[in-house]
Motif scaffolding. Structure first.
Motif, mmCIF file in Angstrom:
data_model
loop_
_atom_site.group_PDB
_atom_site.id
_atom_site.type_symbol
_atom_site.label_atom_id
_atom_site.label_comp_id
_atom_site.label_asym_id
_atom_site.label_seq_id
_atom_site.Cartn_x
_atom_site.Cartn_y
_atom_site.Cartn_z
ATOM 1 N N ASN A 7 -31.151 -50.979 -39.130
ATOM 2 C CA ASN A 7 -31.857 -49.723 -38.872
ATOM 3 C C ASN A 7 -32.086 -49.583 -37.390
ATOM 4 O OD1 ASN A 7 -32.612 -48.731 -41.619
ATOM 5 N ND2 ASN A 7 -33.519 -50.780 -41.714
ATOM 6 N N LEU A 8 -31.745 -48.440 -36.858
ATOM 7 C CA LEU A 8 -31.950 -48.215 -35.422
ATOM 8 C C LEU A 8 -32.766 -46.942 -35.244
ATOM 9 C CD1 LEU A 8 -28.357 -49.004 -34.192
ATOM 10 C CD2 LEU A 8 -30.362 -50.451 -33.929
ATOM 11 N N VAL A 9 -33.817 -47.042 -34.469
ATOM 12 C CA VAL A 9 -34.663 -45.880 -34.220
ATOM 13 C C VAL A 9 -34.805 -45.695 -32.716
ATOM 14 C CG1 VAL A 9 -36.927 -44.851 -34.613
ATOM 15 C CG2 VAL A 9 -35.956 -46.398 -36.324
ATOM 16 N N ARG A 10 -34.447 -44.510 -32.254
ATOM 17 C CA ARG A 10 -34.585 -44.222 -30.824
ATOM 18 C C ARG A 10 -36.026 -43.838 -30.517
ATOM 19 N NH1 ARG A 10 -30.543 -43.709 -27.561
ATOM 20 N NH2 ARG A 10 -28.535 -44.212 -28.497
ATOM 21 N N GLY A 11 -36.462 -44.188 -29.349
ATOM 22 C CA GLY A 11 -37.829 -43.820 -29.002
ATOM 23 C C GLY A 11 -38.167 -44.216 -27.579
ATOM 24 N N THR B 34 -35.659 -42.066 -51.316
ATOM 25 C CA THR B 34 -34.782 -40.936 -51.655
ATOM 26 C C THR B 34 -33.590 -41.367 -52.509
ATOM 27 O OG1 THR B 34 -33.655 -41.218 -49.555
ATOM 28 C CG2 THR B 34 -35.389 -39.553 -49.656
ATOM 29 N N VAL B 35 -33.086 -42.534 -52.255
ATOM 30 C CA VAL B 35 -31.943 -43.023 -53.038
ATOM 31 C C VAL B 35 -32.149 -44.500 -53.314
ATOM 32 C CG1 VAL B 35 -29.447 -43.438 -53.054
ATOM 33 C CG2 VAL B 35 -30.334 -41.376 -51.970
ATOM 34 N N VAL B 36 -31.785 -44.933 -54.512
ATOM 35 C CA VAL B 36 -31.808 -46.364 -54.826
ATOM 36 C C VAL B 36 -30.383 -46.781 -55.179
ATOM 37 C CG1 VAL B 36 -32.756 -48.168 -56.310
ATOM 38 C CG2 VAL B 36 -34.134 -46.150 -55.755
ATOM 39 N N GLU B 37 -29.860 -47.752 -54.468
ATOM 40 C CA GLU B 37 -28.538 -48.296 -54.811
ATOM 41 C C GLU B 37 -28.720 -49.689 -55.375
ATOM 42 O OE1 GLU B 37 -26.251 -48.485 -51.258
ATOM 43 O OE2 GLU B 37 -26.269 -46.331 -50.923
ATOM 44 N N PRO B 38 -28.633 -49.847 -56.693
ATOM 45 C CA PRO B 38 -28.781 -51.196 -57.240
ATOM 46 C C PRO B 38 -27.485 -51.985 -57.069
ATOM 47 C CG PRO B 38 -28.959 -49.473 -58.943
ATOM 48 C CD PRO B 38 -28.377 -48.853 -57.731
ATOM 49 N N HIS B 39 -27.581 -53.213 -56.568
ATOM 50 C CA HIS B 39 -26.414 -54.081 -56.437
ATOM 51 C C HIS B 39 -26.518 -55.265 -57.388
ATOM 52 C CE1 HIS B 39 -24.545 -52.580 -52.593
ATOM 53 N NE2 HIS B 39 -25.642 -51.856 -52.683
ATOM 54 N N LEU C 202 -34.955 -44.627 -47.358
ATOM 55 C CA LEU C 202 -36.334 -44.170 -47.231
ATOM 56 C C LEU C 202 -36.397 -43.002 -46.259
ATOM 57 C CD1 LEU C 202 -37.737 -47.755 -46.714
ATOM 58 C CD2 LEU C 202 -37.941 -46.400 -48.810
ATOM 59 N N SER C 203 -37.259 -42.047 -46.589
ATOM 60 C CA SER C 203 -37.458 -40.974 -45.621
ATOM 61 C C SER C 203 -38.946 -40.762 -45.430
ATOM 62 C CB SER C 203 -36.792 -39.687 -46.096
ATOM 63 O OG SER C 203 -37.539 -39.143 -47.140
ATOM 64 N N HIS C 204 -39.253 -40.119 -44.350
ATOM 65 C CA HIS C 204 -40.653 -39.917 -44.025
ATOM 66 C C HIS C 204 -41.208 -38.794 -44.901
ATOM 67 C CE1 HIS C 204 -44.200 -39.505 -41.474
ATOM 68 N NE2 HIS C 204 -43.918 -40.759 -41.154
ATOM 69 N N PRO C 205 -42.429 -38.939 -45.423
ATOM 70 C CA PRO C 205 -42.976 -37.924 -46.332
ATOM 71 C C PRO C 205 -43.047 -36.538 -45.698
ATOM 72 C CG PRO C 205 -44.350 -39.876 -46.318
ATOM 73 C CD PRO C 205 -43.330 -40.079 -45.252
ATOM 74 N N ASP C 206 -43.258 -36.466 -44.385
ATOM 75 C CA ASP C 206 -43.386 -35.155 -43.752
ATOM 76 C C ASP C 206 -42.049 -34.465 -43.541
ATOM 77 O OD1 ASP C 206 -45.991 -35.807 -43.692
ATOM 78 O OD2 ASP C 206 -45.978 -36.490 -41.583
ATOM 79 N N GLN C 207 -40.968 -35.273 -43.455
ATOM 80 C CA GLN C 207 -39.651 -34.670 -43.249
ATOM 81 C C GLN C 207 -38.681 -35.166 -44.323
ATOM 82 O OE1 GLN C 207 -40.620 -36.428 -39.799
ATOM 83 N NE2 GLN C 207 -39.519 -35.008 -38.450
ATOM 84 N N PRO C 208 -38.924 -34.724 -45.539
ATOM 85 C CA PRO C 208 -38.156 -35.295 -46.651
ATOM 86 C C PRO C 208 -36.661 -34.959 -46.576
ATOM 87 C CG PRO C 208 -39.495 -33.447 -47.411
ATOM 88 C CD PRO C 208 -39.823 -33.654 -45.973
ATOM 89 N N SER C 209 -36.336 -33.834 -45.951
ATOM 90 C CA SER C 209 -34.936 -33.425 -45.982
ATOM 91 C C SER C 209 -34.127 -34.081 -44.867
ATOM 92 C CB SER C 209 -34.836 -31.907 -45.855
ATOM 93 O OG SER C 209 -35.406 -31.536 -44.615
ATOM 94 N N ASP D 272 -32.379 -36.892 -42.414
ATOM 95 C CA ASP D 272 -31.576 -38.076 -42.747
ATOM 96 C C ASP D 272 -32.497 -39.243 -43.048
ATOM 97 O OD1 ASP D 272 -29.397 -36.591 -42.237
ATOM 98 O OD2 ASP D 272 -29.114 -37.344 -40.184
ATOM 99 N N ASP D 273 -31.939 -40.231 -43.695
ATOM 100 C CA ASP D 273 -32.759 -41.398 -43.991
ATOM 101 C C ASP D 273 -33.354 -41.932 -42.708
ATOM 102 O OD1 ASP D 273 -31.738 -41.153 -46.510
ATOM 103 O OD2 ASP D 273 -30.117 -42.577 -46.108
ATOM 104 N N ALA D 274 -34.651 -42.133 -42.740
ATOM 105 C CA ALA D 274 -35.283 -42.719 -41.574
ATOM 106 C C ALA D 274 -34.963 -44.205 -41.515
ATOM 107 C CB ALA D 274 -36.780 -42.493 -41.621
#
Lengths: 383, 317
Positions: A241-245, A306-311, A319-326, A328-330
């Motif tokens: 996971n990469l988050v710019r900031g 938002t999505v579960v991929e069972p392996h 996972l996405s942030h509750p305030d911006q559900p639409s 991209d995956d956070a």
């Protein structure tokens, strides 16, 4: 002896620089995997080692001898090609024997014996009189290997040898190749774009991008202590996971959340302000939703699944942030297979402070890598 | 029992229901009939022109048909075949035909392969080179014949210019019976080696580079790579090129006729095709010529037959 030394190796095709000033030492009997995306120069490097391409500048040494001007035959190498390059009009026996026929010091009977011996090692003795087109992909692969090992070279060069096999066979051949390399104790340079192959087979991985060497280290180090953003992204599945900031005082402020940085992280950031924060999906801890924000720790976040991929053995959660559900995956997180989460659930996500990586947003260089339990003894490649 | 009777009755009725009218309708609506205009007309034309002609020729060859008039089919025998096989002219023509067939085909294949390998091995501008070699193929036999006639000219031909410059006596290329056939073969090779080259080049370029590279890593020299790895893979290309060349060799009539402009080709170059035409249209020995034609056909089938069989075995037919 099969140690290999590449110094300042450069290859240009016209204006394109395929390999840029590559220096790399490979130990005797080492299994080195050259990995990178298509066009990163890994195959060109291998072909220069094989003598199929001439370096524009730089030197190649195998076993201490200068190789630049030697023909492939005199380099004591054997190569396995991606499409196997079996001679279609010859039987398996003739295919394997062909390379041996140029080798001196064998009588005809000894050559025949050697072919059978190699075929038995690879479990293809009963296929010796068939033609390549009568064989399955896996069998053809074995014949290609047989052709390489029959000459008993000091160095194996393999150019994506498993890429034409189906997933199950590939996993089998991976193990088999490793065992074979162990057994024969031959220095092996293996080119692939598949990071799983790199991780599972290599003694050391050399990650290349755009003709340049990014990092040479054990799979463990490449995974946990990447030199830069490229290595961090390339190695690992699912991706880091990469988050710019940006940094404000001792807090990392990203698009979706802010995250307080520990003291030891702060020590290494100097006066840089723009960062990319990285955390491996399996390092993210997922728990049931907290009753309210007050119950959250500094390193916790409330997020929606938002999505579960069972392996089976694990679940990959998007996972996405509750305030911006639409949006991209956070984040992506990996949980144990038995940890059941359903899509739409709200969860509390914890990013443990000792598991984060920080990269300089401009150069991509790793500023801080996750902490280990035991300090690994390695030297970082000089940038 | 009653029920049983009933069922039989019903099935009879169904049989009757699909009477000849419906069957005809089904037949007329089938793909076979509906597509007939498209394949049928060419088929009929082909049958009359080719197979009808062949059959008529075959029939004539058993008669004694000669000169003007109509063939007499009352006495059919193999006399003409016997006569041909015992004639010196026929034997000589057949021999020439064989020499042409083998010599021309072999040299064309070898030369074509050689050129193809050179081009494939990376001579630059290979596109242009391909055109240079293939160009003769696009010329008609008449043009080739005329061109070579000039070059073969005893007094002013370029070949003799070279020969005399080198200090030898001029050679009568087409007049000397022991050289004439060679000269003809040379001209034909000039025209056809480009074709074999293109066929081989296509074959060579379908062989992946890694075959060459694998051979290099295996330590094979260039010669050995070609002899052991590459050329054996050109078997298919060789077979198809050879068949085309052999068929051309059998019907080289056009070239010989154009060379001299009459039915009598230069001494020593008489082949079955020229002999046949001469006998038929100069001397009116129709039956005799028909017998030669039939034997020529059998020879052509002898060339094509194995090829078709080979293709069939490979699953190509």
């Amino acid at each position: 002896m099969g140690q290999i030394q590449l110094t300042d190796l450069t290859k240009r095709f016209g204006d394109t620089v395929a390999v840029d000033d590559l220096s790399l030492d490979i130990d005797d009997e080492e299994f080195l995997v050259l990995v990178g995306p298509s066009g990163c120069g890994k195959s060109t490097t291998l072909r220069m080692l094989a003598g199929l391409e001439t370096p524009t500048s730089g030197d190649i040494y195998i076993g201490g001898d200068h190789m630049n001007y030697r023909v492939p035959q005199n380099r004591d190498i054997a190569m396995v090609f991606q499409d196997y390059a079996l001679y279609p009009h010859m039987t398996v026996r003739q295919n394997i024997r062909f390379g041996l026929e140029e080798e001196e010091g064998y009588t005809s009977a000894e050559r025949d014996e050697r072919v059978v011996e190699v075929a038995e090692t690879l479990g293809i003795a009963d296929l010796l009189d068939r033609k390549p087109d009568e064989l399955s992909g896996g069998q053809q692969q074995r014949v290609a290997l047989g052709r390489a090992i029959v000459r008993d070279p000091e160095v194996f060069l393999m150019d994506e040898p498993l890429s034409n096999l189906d997933a199950k066979l590939r996993a089998e051949m991976r193990t088999e190749l490793q065992n074979l390399q162990d057994q024969l104790a031959v220095t092996t340079v293996y080119v692939t774009h598949n990071q799983t192959e790199a991780m599972t087979m290599a003694d050391r991985i050399a990650v290349m991008d755009d003709g340049e060497l990014q990092q040479v280290a054990s799979p463990f180090e490449c995974y946990h202590e990447p030199n830069n953003l490229f290595v961090a992204e390339f190695i690992g599945e699912p991706m880091i996971n990469l988050v710019r900031g940006t940094r404000s005082e001792s807090t990392f402020v990203g698009e979706h959340f802010s995250y307080p940085l520990d003291e030891d992280v702060m020590e290494s950031v100097d006066d840089r302000d723009d960062f990319v924060l990285g955390v491996r999906p399996e390092d993210i801890e997922v728990a049931d939703a907290a009753p309210d924000d007050a119950a959250l720790d500094d390193h916790d976040l409330q997020m929606d699944v938002t999505v579960v991929e069972p392996h089976g053995d694990q679940n990959v959660l998007h996972l996405s942030h509750p305030d911006q559900p639409s949006a991209d995956d956070a984040l992506q997180a990996v949980t144990e297979g038995m940890h059941l989460v359903t899509r739409g659930d709200r969860v509390t996500v914890t990013i443990p402070p000792d598991k984060i990586h920080l990269f300089d947003a401009e150069t991509g260089t790793a500023v801080h890598n996750r902490r280990h339990d035991q300090e690994a003894d390695f030297t970082q490649l000089e940038q | 029992m009653a029920t049983h009777d009933n069922t039989e009755h019903v099935s009879d009725a169904t049989d009757e229901a699909v009477g000849w009218e419906s069957k005809l309708r089904y037949f007329l609506n089938s793909d076979f009939v509906r597509s007939a205009p498209y394949w049928g007309i060419p088929f009929v034309l082909m049958s009359i022109a080719v197979y009808g002609g062949t059959g008529y020729n075959f029939a004539i060859s058993f008669t004694d048909y000669e000169g003007l008039g109509t063939p007499d089919y009352s006495t059919l025998d193999l006399e003409m075949y016997a006569q041909a096989l015992s004639s010196d002219a026929f034997i000589a023509a057949a021999q020439n035909n064989l020499v042409l067939l083998v010599g021309f085909t072999t040299i064309c294949l070898v030369l074509g392969l050689f050129l193809a390998i050179l081009l494939d091995h990376g001579i630059r501008f290979s596109e242009k080179f391909q055109t240079v070699y293939l160009l003769p193929m696009s010329l008609s036999f008449v043009v080739t014949a005329q061109l070579w006639l000039w070059m073969f000219n005893v007094e002013s031909g370029i070949l003799n210019l070279v020969v005399t410059t080198l200090g030898f006596n001029p050679v009568d290329w087409l007049g000397n019976p022991s050289i004439a056939l060679g000269a003809v073969i040379l001209a034909l090779i000039w025209q056809f080696s480009g074709y074999t080259m293109v066929v081989y080049l296509a074959g060579l370029q379908s062989i992946p580079d890694d075959q060459f590279e694998a051979a290099r890593v295996d330590g094979a020299s260039i010669t050995r790579t070609y002899l052991r790895i590459i050329v054996p893979q050109l078997k298919e290309a060789s077979v198809s090129a050879a068949v085309v060349l052999m068929v051309f060799a059998l019907k080289a009539f056009t070239f010989l006729y154009a060379l001299v402009g009459r039915y009598r080709p230069p001494n020593g170059t008489d082949i079955l095709a020229t002999l046949m035409v001469r006998r038929a249209f100069k001397f009116g020995e129709w039956a005799y010529s028909a017998a030669i034609a039939t034997m020529l056909l059998i020879m052509a089938l002898g060339v094509i037959g194995p090829y078709l069989y080979y293709q069939y075995k490979q699953g190509g037919l």
